[in-house]
Design an enzyme around this catalytic site. Structure first.
Site, PDB file in Angstrom:
ATOM      1  N   TRP A 340       7.729-134.096 -90.517  1.00 15.14           N
ATOM      2  CA  TRP A 340       7.470-135.290 -91.332  1.00 15.14           C
ATOM      3  C   TRP A 340       7.892-136.552 -90.577  1.00 15.14           C
ATOM      4  O   TRP A 340       7.267-137.616 -90.712  1.00 15.14           O
ATOM      5  CB  TRP A 340       8.238-135.177 -92.654  1.00 15.14           C
ATOM      6  CG  TRP A 340       8.149-136.397 -93.519  1.00 15.14           C
ATOM      7  CD1 TRP A 340       7.164-136.705 -94.409  1.00 15.14           C
ATOM      8  CD2 TRP A 340       9.094-137.478 -93.603  1.00 15.14           C
ATOM      9  NE1 TRP A 340       7.423-137.895 -95.034  1.00 15.14           N
ATOM     10  CE2 TRP A 340       8.604-138.398 -94.563  1.00 15.14           C
ATOM     11  CE3 TRP A 340      10.304-137.758 -92.966  1.00 15.14           C
ATOM     12  CZ2 TRP A 340       9.282-139.563 -94.889  1.00 15.14           C
ATOM     13  CZ3 TRP A 340      10.976-138.915 -93.298  1.00 15.14           C
ATOM     14  CH2 TRP A 340      10.460-139.809 -94.244  1.00 15.14           C
ATOM     15  N   HIS A 341       8.956-136.421 -89.773  1.00 12.33           N
ATOM     16  CA  HIS A 341       9.467-137.602 -89.072  1.00 12.33           C
ATOM     17  C   HIS A 341       8.523-138.112 -87.991  1.00 12.33           C
ATOM     18  O   HIS A 341       8.619-139.258 -87.574  1.00 12.33           O
ATOM     19  CB  HIS A 341      10.835-137.303 -88.446  1.00 12.33           C
ATOM     20  CG  HIS A 341      11.936-137.261 -89.462  1.00 12.33           C
ATOM     21  ND1 HIS A 341      12.207-136.148 -90.213  1.00 12.33           N
ATOM     22  CD2 HIS A 341      12.822-138.197 -89.865  1.00 12.33           C
ATOM     23  CE1 HIS A 341      13.212-136.403 -91.020  1.00 12.33           C
ATOM     24  NE2 HIS A 341      13.608-137.653 -90.836  1.00 12.33           N
ATOM     25  N   GLY A 342       7.645-137.262 -87.489  1.00 13.57           N
ATOM     26  CA  GLY A 342       6.727-137.731 -86.463  1.00 13.57           C
ATOM     27  C   GLY A 342       5.923-136.575 -85.900  1.00 13.57           C
ATOM     28  O   GLY A 342       6.361-135.424 -85.936  1.00 13.57           O
TER      29      GLY A 342
END
Lengths: 494, 481
Positions: A340-342
């Site tokens: 989700w962060h990247g």
């Protein structure tokens, strides 16, 4: 010779991709001043207040991300419609179908904007395909409002509350500008009911909001930006050029940068919301004081970890399906949480390492319960546990920050193979201000959670001019340390 | 007490408005005052709330060094130009071109080198050896590895060339696998007392029980014969070294010795040295004919350190025709203060160093490669160093006055603020220190350089170079202004 330039003035109102709106832009000062004045004037008319708030929030989004503002509007319309349809649907299967539609649309949009090029690269690497990457820009805040949409429709589906009847309230929930760009992730059931209340800010709220805004800005704009530009960024961009000591300090430096950056932004959002009569739960609680990875995730980005727990870990089965499944569920949750962060392997590795650590900690807890019960109150045990947890979290940050796996391993190689204290003197003379700033960051971090609250309880004696004075001093300190072109907050692209 | 408690529960939403408007008005008033009266009080200009809507009426600065294309007119934007041979010196601003400050630009720069390239192209058994001296910009074989690969592809050759006995960036060098063991001591450019003369590399190593293993990674062709040399200093009597597990004896009577260790199709060689008195510089892996490019990087230097190399060492290398070309690429470490603009002190000192090199190596051609772009943060924006134009010009003057060819790296890579754009590019081409191009950026620089060499080589296809008794004879003798 200086003169007022009308065309430059008018241009200020348009989106500028090179200078998107952030809390530290000069434009934001005017934006907030005009907004708060009108908001105060309309304080007795809840509907007008909501319309005003929506307008300013969407305009903020436009200034931060251009015409991607249309995406927020679109997803608000879709999820408002779907959630009401879920509520009204008579059969379980219809509800489920509608929920699936919502999930597919929301995740589809997120996937398209955030992960398409990652999977194209994957196909090119593993299937020898020759697909050209697409020219896709990531809309600001999409990761955050997608999760907010999802939790909302899921909660309605679960029957936890009735969907909001007023579209504008739902739109405001999604676009609420203080948290739009970098969170925290807000839950509708906490947020929307507050919109129906009158605009009230008590003395505590005012001083707490002030404290959160100023300390948040200080963490982000002074500490984080200074360390990023003057140390962390260049070392992480090519660790092979730096000694083991520098690389190790860059890791500890980054640990404070990411904390100050992210918690600073959250604090500003929470503080601003407080001033607008809305309470958003705390998002960071001195996370580096955690005694285990499990505790770390109860103190770090709480709005995300609780979201992952409620809408991913528990639906996967949580701890209800036996030990092995619990560990697997933890791992999957953190793996996806990392992703989700990247869209890169490094975030997946980062998530996986945290997932494995959470599972191992659970195993350790269940196998050594008696020993831990006996030791956990002892100072040596607490300090050791804090130390080990902090080192592990820092180690994982290497993968989070490094641009690719190769750079991360280079940095680790430098620390393990080229570490020598003989460079200490040169290091100190070159980087002493960096060290001071890091020390200040860690000092702010270890202030006990209740200390600030105790201080703020006495704040009713503080006159208004003192608040203004403190703020102006902060502005001057910021001006002194200003790093030039606005440094993008690290979570901005998330 | 009750009143206080009651007060704290009263609605203070007005305080938010009062605070915001008061603070905004004060900041706005401060901004207007700072703008109107040009006050820089407490860095107010950094947070000026009206800076974005006021227009500064100033005459635009004339660019000091405008990179010009070869075809454009060579006007002289530098004031001191009147005292120089105007057109010839102006050549230093050319992008992507090796210049030799000669009015006749149809003649190649580095004519002897170009002629030797021609020989290689004709199939003669010749070896062209280039020494590339530089600072951290070429560390890890950056720039040179691309340059070498390009030239070897065109004119033949393989092999990484010189590799120092030890290097801080050994593990990141992709052109050679390099490891060592044992106890070593070291003398460098930075040491005052030296027990042995320094080589171009600036590092001299000594060991009683050291091993070095090298594996060349520049060519995958297993049929090519790769010569492996030990480059070492003088040692008394017979020197015993274990090469690939076999004891070998040899003599090292000269100040610089090139000892052939192995000539085979093997890519690897390992050495064991147990002679504490033997100054070891490094090893070289090279072809029997073709192009050899030796990378001599030394962190943090400016080129002045080359003055520490014993002239007798240089003379010996010259007598043995070791090097056809010596390239000097420095500059980043001269811009250590953001506001420096005057490099005349450097010019004076470096001139002596270059003169010494040229005098000691009369049969070798020289090339000065200017600094690449370097940026500092001025007020609030990363920008090229304010003194960079002046430094490039200083370096060009050094080349001009010493019959040395010149290559403007700064202009070739794109001129002002290129490094800022490179650091911001995705994927990035430079590091966030705004000094060092990374692997991708260095590849661009290496390719630009090899293209510039090929451009000169192509000139002799149409017009043969004048060959005489040395490079000095091919260039005009220039007097100092």
């Amino acid at each position: 010779m200086q003169s007022f330039d009308l065309s430059l003035f008018l241009k200020q109102f348009l989106y500028d991709p090179k200078n998107p709106l952030l809390f530290n832009n000069g434009f934001f000062v005017y934006f907030f001043a005009v907004f708060i004045s009108l908001y105060y004037l309309l304080r007795n008319n809840a509907t007008a207040r909501t319309w005003l708030f929506c307008f300013f929030s969407l305009y903020f989004f436009y200034k931060a991300s251009g015409f991607f503002v249309g995406l927020v509007l679109l997803s608000a319309v879709i999820d408002y419609g779907l959630s009401n349809a879920i509520y009204k649907a008579r059969t379980k299967s219809t509800k489920k179908l509608l929920l699936i539609t919502s999930v597919v649309i929301n995740l589809g949009l997120l996937f398209y904007f955030k992960y398409t090029n990652f999977f194209i690269a994957l196909c090119n690497d593993f299937l020898a395909a020759k697909i050209n990457p697409l020219n896709i820009l990531l809309p600001v805040g999409i990761s955050f409002y997608t999760f907010e949409n999802l939790s909302y429709t899921v909660d309605v589906y679960r029957g936890e509350f009735e969907p909001e009847q007023k579209f504008m309230n739902y739109l405001l929930f999604l676009s609420f500008f203080p948290k739009l760009v970098m969170g925290p992730i807000v839950r509708a059931k906490d947020f929307i009911p507050q919109l129906h209340k009158p605009y009230e800010v008590n003395q505590q709220d005012f001083s707490r909001g002030f404290y959160l805004i100023v300390s948040g800005l200080f963490k982000k704009l002074v500490i984080s930006d200074f360390l990023t530009t003057n140390f962390v960024d260049f070392i992480f961009s090519d660790p092979s050029r730096y000694t083991g000591l520098e690389c190790l300090m860059a890791v500890y430096g980054y640990a404070i940068v990411i904390y100050c950056d992210f918690s600073g932004y959250s604090d500003v959002a929470i503080g601003m919301a407080k001033w607008l009569g809305i309470t958003i739960p705390v998002n960071f609680k001195s996370p580096y004081q955690s005694k285990s990875v499990t505790e770390f995730w109860k103190r770090w980005h709480i709005s995300l970890s609780s979201w992952l727990q409620d809408y991913l870990y528990i639906p996967l089965g949580g701890n209800r399906k036996g030990k092995v499944r619990t560990y697997v569920n933890l791992f999957i949750t953190m793996l996806l949480g990392g992703f989700w962060h990247g869209a890169s392997w490094n975030f997946i590795i980062w998530g996986a390492m945290h997932g494995i650590a959470l599972a191992m900690h659970k195993l350790w807890m269940s196998n050594n319960k008696q020993f831990i019960d006996r030791q956990s109150n002892k100072t040596y045990y607490r300090l050791m546990a804090q130390f080990v947890t902090f080192q592990f979290v820092c180690f994982c940050w290497i993968f989070f920050k490094a641009v690719d796996f190769n750079t991360a391993t280079q940095l680790i190689m430098q620390i393990t193979h080229h570490f020598s204290l003989s460079v200490l003197g040169a290091f100190w003379s070159n980087y002493q201000y960096v060290i001071y700033m890091m020390a200040l960051g860690y000092l702010l971090h270890i202030i006990p959670d209740d200390f600030a609250d105790k201080m703020l309880q006495r704040a009713h004696r503080v006159p208004m001019f003192a608040y203004v004075g403190v703020f102006l001093v902060f502005v001057m300190v910021y001006a002194h340390f200003k790093t030039g072109e606005p440094v993008m907050p690290i979570y901005l692209q998330f | 007490m009750e009143l206080k408690v009651l007060r704290s529960f009263m609605n203070h939403n007005r305080s938010v408005v009062v605070f915001t408007l008061t603070s905004t008005l004060i900041l706005l008033a401060g901004s207007i005052c700072a703008t109107v009266f040009h006050l820089d009080f407490l860095s107010f200009k950094n947070i000026n709330l009206i800076a974005d809507v006021v227009h500064e009426k100033v005459a635009p600065d004339a660019p000091v060094v405008a990179a010009v294309q070869a075809t454009s007119s060579m006007s002289a934007p530098v004031s001191s130009m009147t005292q120089m041979p105007a057109v010839a010196f102006d050549q230093y601003m050319l992008q992507k071109t090796l210049v030799h400050f000669n009015d006749d630009t149809t003649r190649p720069a580095l004519p002897m080198l170009m002629e030797k390239f021609q020989k290689l192209k004709n199939g003669d058994k010749a070896k062209v050896r280039i020494a590339w001296l530089g600072d951290s910009m070429i560390e890890g074989d950056l720039v040179t590895q691309t340059f070498r690969k390009q030239l070897q592809q065109i004119f033949g050759g393989y092999g990484v060339g010189f590799v120092p006995a030890q290097s801080v960036t050994a593990q990141y060098r992709t052109t050679v696998k390099h490891s060592w063991n044992g106890d070593w001591t070291e003398e460098t450019f930075k040491d005052k007392a030296l027990t042995a003369p320094l080589f171009f590399s600036g590092h001299t190593f000594f060991t009683e029980n050291g091993t070095i293993t090298l594996t060349d990674a520049t060519s995958k062709d297993s049929t090519r014969i790769l010569d492996k040399y030990l480059i070492c200093g003088k040692a008394d009597g017979k020197v015993s070294i274990e090469v690939n597990g076999q004891q070998r004896d040899f003599t090292a009577n000269n100040k610089i010795n090139r000892i052939l260790l192995d000539s085979s199709n093997k890519a690897a060689v390992s050495l064991k040295i147990n002679n504490k008195k033997l100054p070891v510089y490094g090893m070289s892996m090279e072809p029997q004919r073709g192009v050899v490019v030796d990378n001599f990087s030394f962190r943090g230097i400016t080129g002045l350190e080359l003055g520490k190399i014993d002239t007798t060492v240089l003379q010996q290398m010259s007598n043995e025709n070791d090097y056809d070309l010596v390239v000097m690429e420095y500059g980043a470490n001269l811009m250590f203060r953001p506001d420096d603009k005057d490099y005349s002190w450097y010019e004076k000192k470096m001139e002596a160093v270059i003169k010494q090199l040229r005098k000691s190596m009369p049969n070798t051609e020289f090339l000065i490669v200017s600094t690449a772009d370097r940026a500092f943060r001025y007020n609030d924006v990363w920008q090229s160093a304010v003194g960079i134009d002046s430094l490039v010009k200083t370096q060009a003057e050094l080349a001009f006055h010493n019959n040395t060819a010149f290559y403007n790296m700064y202009a070739s890579m794109g001129g002002a603020n290129t490094i800022v754009n490179w650091a911001a590019a995705s994927p990035s081409l430079a590091n966030k220190d705004y000094i060092h191009p990374n692997q991708r950026g260095a590849e661009i620089l290496g390719k630009l350089l090899s293209d510039a060499f090929v451009k000169e080589y192509n000139k002799i296809q149409t017009k043969p170079a004048v060959t005489a008794q040395g490079p000095a004879a091919t260039q005009n003798v220039r007097n100092r202004k």
